[in-house]
Design an enzyme around this catalytic site. Structure first.
Site: not given
Length: 236
Positions: A80, A155, A179
């Site tokens: 990420k 996210s 997330s």
């Protein structure tokens, strides 16, 4: 054999046995990304040159027995884009950090590198992790690979979408209030938020420091457990 359909543990075992070379695994990942990510948009940065050089080094080390106790050695992983990676841009899906090259690795990155991982790129997310759909990225929304008209969650939407679309074997995401868990659910893969303090947050660009946790996203629980064995532990 379609390398990208294997679990991380399956691929690690085939690499260790010599059935698959690390470079072949890395190139399989990039081939898949080139075919599908134009529509999916799970990646912000694809680090092909870096990964191929790293694959050759890791293969040499595997051949000399360095990673005998590392089940994921040589397995490609994507990260990420709010987790610092030295030499690979870390943008937090923002314009303001669009050219940020961290001078150091996050602790989790150091640990996966020490276990023989090969980082293939950085994954799309809600900008600065503030969202739940991966639609607020400066680099465009990520899509759900099962239905491109739907969101992958957020996210860590890129982390889940990449695994579901077979663009990554496993990934690292971050979870503040869902997330990792929500996009894993939306995309039909496995992910979880570790207990506070289990995994170091050093090098994770903070949203809410005391709540943020780095965790794995993968095809199944066994892969997540293998990743957790690598990234968890005290960080002085």
């Amino acid at each position: 054999m379609d390398i990208m359909t294997l679990t991380a543990l399956e691929l690690g075992a085939k690499i260790k046995s010599g059935e698959i070379k690390v470079l072949d695994a890395v190139r399989a990942a990039f081939d898949k990304i080139k075919k599908t990510d134009g529509a999916l948009n799970a990646y912000i940065t694809v680090s092909e040159e870096y990964a191929e050089k790293r694959a050759l080094l890791v293969q040499e080390q595997i051949d000399t027995g360095r990673y005998a106790d590392s089940p994921l050695a040589g397995v490609p992983v994507a990260i990420k884009d709010n987790i610092c990676t030295e030499g690979i841009k870390t943008t937090c899906a923002s314009k303001i950090l669009g050219d940020f090259n961290p001078p150091y690795n996050a602790t989790v990155v150091e640990r996966i590198n020490n276990a023989g991982a090969v980082i293939i790129g950085k994954l799309n997310m809600d900008e600065f992790a503030m969202g739940s759909t991966t639609e607020t990225s400066f680099y465009g929304a990520a899509k759900n690979p099962w239905d491109m008209s739907r969101v992958p969650g957020g996210s860590s939407g890129g982390a889940a979408a990449a695994v579901a679309a077979r663009e990554a074997i496993y990934t690292l995401g971050s979870d503040t209030g869902g997330s990792i868990r929500q996009p894993a659910s939306y995309c039909g893969v496995t992910g979880f938020k570790p207990t506070y303090g289990t995994v170091s947050r050093y090098g994770l660009i903070a949203y809410a420091s005391s709540l943020d946790q780095i965790g794995p996203v993968a095809k199944d629980a066994a892969d997540c457990a293998a990743c957790m064995d690598i990234i968890s532990g005290r960080d002085p």
